[in-house]
Design an enzyme around this catalytic site. Structure first.
Site, PDB file in Angstrom:
ATOM      1  N   SER A  30       0.708  -1.382   0.030  1.00 12.25           N
ATOM      2  CA  SER A  30       0.480   0.180  -0.258  1.00 12.25           C
ATOM      3  C   SER A  30       0.909   1.143  -0.098  1.00 12.25           C
ATOM      4  CB  SER A  30      -1.342  -0.166   1.509  1.00 12.25           C
ATOM      5  OG  SER A  30      -1.810   1.252   1.370  1.00 12.25           O
ATOM      6  N   TYR A  40      -1.856  -0.620  10.571  1.00 15.13           N
ATOM      7  CA  TYR A  40      -1.247  -1.139   9.253  1.00 15.13           C
ATOM      8  C   TYR A  40      -0.251  -0.973   8.152  1.00 15.13           C
ATOM      9  CZ  TYR A  40      -3.621  -0.777   4.248  1.00 15.13           C
ATOM     10  OH  TYR A  40      -4.213  -0.727   2.915  1.00 15.13           O
TER      11      TYR A  40
END
Length: 264
Positions: free
Chosen positions: A132, A145
């Site tokens: 990401s 995350y």
């Protein structure tokens, strides 16, 4: 004929990757913990088969890889796309939430890689991890995350360093992509008063992105297909950013951009 395994293949980017690889003529196994979305993907596309498994479970993934090789004769490409949440600051993240986030975003890829490497080495195959933009930058209150996606890039580089003579390993770092997971985040923004609706929320979060829009899952799938294919034969240990240009923006200069606050 190439055979691929896609974890987290029931929705979003994973489902789009499976569709693209099947359309290109590959045999694709989609995996994940929930059978229903996997079956939906498999029923929508020829050459796609659903095989549920928890990507963080070594025994389950070992059996899955063995089943894939037995069914198709080889395994030529693996896409580690399984992931999850991890939304809180370091100070507010519990032990349980920390472990859950790292399991979802890092352990799944590690276990998938470990259990599939021997099969990939035999075929001279490729491994692609879906990280990401959070693997390169830190967003607010997303400690679990962010750390998991950062570490995922280190995992890919370690695979390339240690196994690169037989397996290619690369990563993609998407920015905002229209997926069910991102839709949830847009609804949080709406509920917090930051946007009128989901469409306005997407416009808000991408207003400083050079392309001024989120990606479609199919756009990320095309990049993954490239990394798995022969045109990327000399691409090894790379991180390919697919974020509409968000990573090139110099945030401290936004105040000098007269259009910085305008919606696209």
């Amino acid at each position: 004929m190439s055979t691929y395994l896609v974890t987290g293949g029931g929705t979003g980017i994973g489902a789009a990757v499976a569709a693209r690889l099947a359309a290109d003529g590959g045999d694709v196994v989609v995996s994940g913990r929930r059978r229903e979305p996997l079956d939906e993907v498999a029923s929508a596309h020829q050459r796609v088969v659903a095989m549920p498994a928890d990507a963080a479970d070594g025994a389950a993934m070992g059996r899955l890889v063995a089943d894939v090789v037995e069914l198709y004769g080889s395994l030529d490409g693996v896409v580690a796309n399984a992931g999850g949440h991890g939304y809180d600051s370091v100070g507010d993240t519990s032990d349980e939430a920390w472990r859950s986030s790292l399991d979802a975003n890092l352990t799944t890829a590690f276990v998938t890689a470990r259990e599939s490497l021997r099969a990939l080495e035999r075929s001279g195959g490729a491994f692609v991890a879906v990280s990401s933009l959070a693997g390169l930058r830190a967003a607010p209150e997303t400690a679990g995350y962010t750390v998991g996606k950062h570490a995922l890039l280190g995992l890919v580089r370690s695979i390339a360093r240690d196994h690169g003579h037989r397996v290619r390993a690369n990563a993609v770092c998407p920015g905002w992509v229209r997926t069910p997971m991102a839709d949830e985040e847009m609804r949080v923004l709406v509920e917090g008063g930051g946007a009128a609706d989901v469409e306005a929320a997407y416009a808000t979060v991408t207003r400083d992105v050079p392309l001024r829009r989120p990606a479609a899952p199919e756009e990320i799938a095309g990049v993954v297909a490239f990394l798995l294919g022969p045109d990327a034969a000399y691409v090894q240990g790379a991180t390919l950013v697919v974020d509409g240009g968000a990573h090139i923006v110099d945030v401290p200069t936004l105040a000098f951009d007269g259009k910085a606050g305008d919606a696209p």
